[in-house]
Design an enzyme around this catalytic site. Structure first.
Site, PDB file in Angstrom:
ATOM      1  N   THR A  10      54.540   7.517   8.223  1.00 61.56           N
ATOM      2  CA  THR A  10      53.707   8.425   8.065  1.00 61.56           C
ATOM      3  C   THR A  10      52.617   7.371   8.844  1.00 61.56           C
ATOM      4  O   THR A  10      51.666   8.180   8.844  1.00 61.56           O
ATOM      5  CB  THR A  10      53.282   8.490   6.589  1.00 61.56           C
ATOM      6  OG1 THR A  10      52.966   7.070   5.780  1.00 61.56           O
ATOM      7  CG2 THR A  10      54.273   9.112   5.810  1.00 61.56           C
ATOM      8  N   GLY A  50      58.434   4.141  -2.781  1.00 65.40           N
ATOM      9  CA  GLY A  50      59.139   4.340  -2.440  1.00 65.40           C
ATOM     10  C   GLY A  50      59.919   2.762  -1.752  1.00 65.40           C
ATOM     11  O   GLY A  50      61.128   2.930  -0.814  1.00 65.40           O
ATOM     12  N   TYR A  51      59.138   2.070  -2.727  1.00 60.60           N
ATOM     13  CA  TYR A  51      59.074   0.790  -0.956  1.00 60.60           C
ATOM     14  C   TYR A  51      60.308  -0.516  -2.010  1.00 60.60           C
ATOM     15  O   TYR A  51      59.662  -1.306  -1.677  1.00 60.60           O
ATOM     16  CB  TYR A  51      58.438   0.248  -0.831  1.00 60.60           C
ATOM     17  CG  TYR A  51      56.929   1.235  -0.031  1.00 60.60           C
ATOM     18  CD1 TYR A  51      57.459   1.828   0.753  1.00 60.60           C
ATOM     19  CD2 TYR A  51      56.158   0.162   0.810  1.00 60.60           C
ATOM     20  CE1 TYR A  51      56.556   2.555   2.315  1.00 60.60           C
ATOM     21  CE2 TYR A  51      55.320  -0.239   2.436  1.00 60.60           C
ATOM     22  CZ  TYR A  51      56.316   1.576   2.659  1.00 60.60           C
ATOM     23  OH  TYR A  51      54.692   2.113   3.584  1.00 60.60           O
ATOM     24  N   ARG A  93      52.448  13.085  -2.714  1.00 61.36           N
ATOM     25  CA  ARG A  93      51.684  13.291  -1.302  1.00 61.36           C
ATOM     26  C   ARG A  93      50.610  12.802  -1.911  1.00 61.36           C
ATOM     27  O   ARG A  93      50.283  14.146  -3.424  1.00 61.36           O
ATOM     28  CB  ARG A  93      51.535  14.265  -0.620  1.00 61.36           C
ATOM     29  CG  ARG A  93      52.916  14.234   0.333  1.00 61.36           C
ATOM     30  CD  ARG A  93      52.691  13.311   1.294  1.00 61.36           C
ATOM     31  NE  ARG A  93      53.531  13.155   2.116  1.00 61.36           N
ATOM     32  CZ  ARG A  93      54.742  12.318   2.421  1.00 61.36           C
ATOM     33  NH1 ARG A  93      54.762  11.177   0.770  1.00 61.36           N
ATOM     34  NH2 ARG A  93      55.298  12.015   3.250  1.00 61.36           N
ATOM     35  N   THR A 148      60.768   7.724   7.122  1.00 61.92           N
ATOM     36  CA  THR A 148      60.622   8.517   5.593  1.00 61.92           C
ATOM     37  C   THR A 148      61.346   9.846   5.599  1.00 61.92           C
ATOM     38  O   THR A 148      61.324  10.534   5.962  1.00 61.92           O
ATOM     39  CB  THR A 148      59.378   8.670   5.773  1.00 61.92           C
ATOM     40  OG1 THR A 148      58.770   9.530   6.686  1.00 61.92           O
ATOM     41  CG2 THR A 148      58.160   7.370   6.088  1.00 61.92           C
ATOM     42  N   ASP A 161      60.922  24.374 -10.073  1.00 59.74           N
ATOM     43  CA  ASP A 161      61.033  24.162  -8.633  1.00 59.74           C
ATOM     44  C   ASP A 161      61.075  25.783  -7.750  1.00 59.74           C
ATOM     45  O   ASP A 161      61.908  26.257  -7.776  1.00 59.74           O
ATOM     46  CB  ASP A 161      61.726  22.941  -8.649  1.00 59.74           C
ATOM     47  CG  ASP A 161      62.059  22.903  -7.418  1.00 59.74           C
ATOM     48  OD1 ASP A 161      61.680  23.960  -5.980  1.00 59.74           O
ATOM     49  OD2 ASP A 161      62.186  21.942  -6.096  1.00 59.74           O
ATOM     50  N   GLU A 211      43.825   8.079   1.530  1.00 56.72           N
ATOM     51  CA  GLU A 211      43.986   7.023   2.129  1.00 56.72           C
ATOM     52  C   GLU A 211      44.039   6.374   3.509  1.00 56.72           C
ATOM     53  O   GLU A 211      43.995   7.325   4.383  1.00 56.72           O
ATOM     54  CB  GLU A 211      45.765   6.977   1.956  1.00 56.72           C
ATOM     55  CG  GLU A 211      46.268   7.016   0.790  1.00 56.72           C
ATOM     56  CD  GLU A 211      47.599   7.106   0.305  1.00 56.72           C
ATOM     57  OE1 GLU A 211      48.607   6.722   1.628  1.00 56.72           O
ATOM     58  OE2 GLU A 211      48.390   7.556  -0.201  1.00 56.72           O
ATOM     59  N   HIS A 247      50.267   3.430  -2.426  1.00 53.78           N
ATOM     60  CA  HIS A 247      52.276   4.669  -1.688  1.00 53.78           C
ATOM     61  C   HIS A 247      52.872   3.631  -1.314  1.00 53.78           C
ATOM     62  O   HIS A 247      53.327   3.570  -0.664  1.00 53.78           O
ATOM     63  CB  HIS A 247      51.492   4.608  -0.526  1.00 53.78           C
ATOM     64  CG  HIS A 247      51.878   6.192  -0.013  1.00 53.78           C
ATOM     65  ND1 HIS A 247      51.594   6.998   0.894  1.00 53.78           N
ATOM     66  CD2 HIS A 247      52.667   6.975   0.074  1.00 53.78           C
ATOM     67  CE1 HIS A 247      51.780   7.640   1.193  1.00 53.78           C
ATOM     68  NE2 HIS A 247      53.283   8.072   0.725  1.00 53.78           N
ATOM     69  N   ASP A 292      49.968   6.798  -7.586  1.00 61.10           N
ATOM     70  CA  ASP A 292      50.844   6.293  -6.714  1.00 61.10           C
ATOM     71  C   ASP A 292      50.314   6.544  -5.307  1.00 61.10           C
ATOM     72  O   ASP A 292      50.152   5.717  -4.166  1.00 61.10           O
ATOM     73  CB  ASP A 292      52.256   6.121  -6.217  1.00 61.10           C
ATOM     74  CG  ASP A 292      53.048   5.475  -5.359  1.00 61.10           C
ATOM     75  OD1 ASP A 292      52.751   3.872  -4.965  1.00 61.10           O
ATOM     76  OD2 ASP A 292      53.724   5.619  -4.502  1.00 61.10           O
TER      77      ASP A 292
END
Length: 345
Positions: A46, A264-265, A215, A67, A147, A244, A261, A239
């Site tokens: 990103t 997802g790591y 986000r 990503t 959603d 940022e 952030h 997160d």
């Protein structure tokens, strides 16, 4: 063949060396037009803005981002320029679900929240949200899902796969925890920019916990800080942040868990993305596939029976709170964790 690659993408180097004789690794935020001018493919995260300024006049045929999100890619320009692009939907969904499960367990352990007597509102039920839903149900929570785009799609499907949906105002009234898992969209019927706005926080009924791993701009950070001060929100887990890596330090200090952030790591998520990128490269350029990449072994003694033994988000939070100016460094040099088997839902 020449490929330019973000140097923070792990595990991929051996396979790329089998595909191209010229692979250049650069810091994502510093990749320039000069760097990609004679490249055939570009593999990014990103931190690399892929647009006309970067790609005009280059030989690039394919842009692959390792990503889920692709708001850093000007897809309209790439289409006009005849440049193919691909992202990796769902690659790190299990990792984010792991982050959520561990965070929920910490709310129970340190904040006294009874998960089995709590209602969680999940805003966005795609790759990530659906796994979070399964985690919450396994923990015995009452689950509400909002959603609208998916609800419309399900209504038009002859074989609906979802149970039921509620509107956002139901979640505002009934949820003890509200967690966001939506893409960033600034315009249109389903815009998500500042979805959690000052008005949203004033409509809340139950003084919930707020979690955002989607986000940063989905939650108005100034409005959240004000809601925390006013007691409209019980606490927060963030997160992702607006601005940022220059984040709101007062908000960081205020939240229960604040991380750079990295939800997802996981190694598993990174390997998933690597394999999706390799697949795309081979398909686009007609290359023989070099074989799959596999994540490293679980640490000794780890069996997933206690999720917090394998991963504790407070460790990452404490590091960021101790040195917030190191946001980018903590993210770029993250000691990638493994997921536990129990998260594979």
């Amino acid at each position: 063949m020449k490929i330019v690659v973000d140097d923070k993408i792990p595990y991929i180097r051996e396979k790329l060396a089998q595909l191209a004789d010229d692979v250049v690794y650069l810091r994502g935020a510093e990749i320039s037009a000069a760097d990609v001018r004679d490249a055939d493919a570009l593999i990014v995260r990103t931190r690399t803005r892929c647009d006309k300024q970067l790609l005009e006049g280059s030989k690039v045929q394919l842009v692959a981002t390792a990503t889920i999100g692709f708001d850093h890619i000007d897809t309209d320009y790439l289409c006009e320029a005849g440049i193919s692009w691909t992202n990796c939907p769902g690659c790190n969904a299990g990792s984010v679900a792991q982050y959520l499960e561990c965070s929920l367990l910490l709310l129970q352990q340190q904040k006294g929240l009874d998960l089995q007597q709590s209602t969680i509102g999940i805003v966005g039920c795609g790759h990530v949200g659906s796994k979070v839903k399964a985690v919450a149900e396994r923990l015995g929570m009452r689950v509400l899902v909002c959603d609208p785009p998916l609800e419309l799609k399900e209504a038009q499907s002859p074989k609906p796969i979802a149970d039921s949906f509620v509107s956002l105002d139901v979640i505002e009234r009934e949820a003890d925890i509200i967690t966001f898992h939506v893409p960033l969209s600034r315009e249109g019927q389903y815009a998500t920019y500042h979805l959690a706005s000052d008005d949203f926080f004033h409509r809340l009924t139950r003084v919930p916990y707020i979690i955002n791993t989607s986000r940063g701009e989905v939650v108005d950070n100034d409005a959240l800080l004000q809601a925390l001060h006013e007691g409209r929100v019980r606490d927060a887990i963030l997160d992702v942040w607006e601005g940022e890596p220059q984040i709101n330090l007062e908000l960081l200090d205020k939240v229960f868990i604040g991380t750079p952030h990295i939800a997802g790591y996981s190694a598993d998520g990174k390997v998933n993305a690597d394999n999706m990128v390799i697949d795309a490269l081979c398909q686009h350029f007609g290359l023989p596939h070099p074989g799959c990449i596999f994540p490293p072994s679980l640490q000794d003694g780890a069996d997933g029976s206690n999720p917090l033994e394998l991963y504790n988000p407070l460790d990452d939070s404490n590091k960021l709170k101790a040195a917030p100016s190191n946001f980018e460094s903590l993210r770029n040099n993250y000691p990638i964790r493994r997921e536990f088997s129990g998260i594979k839902v």
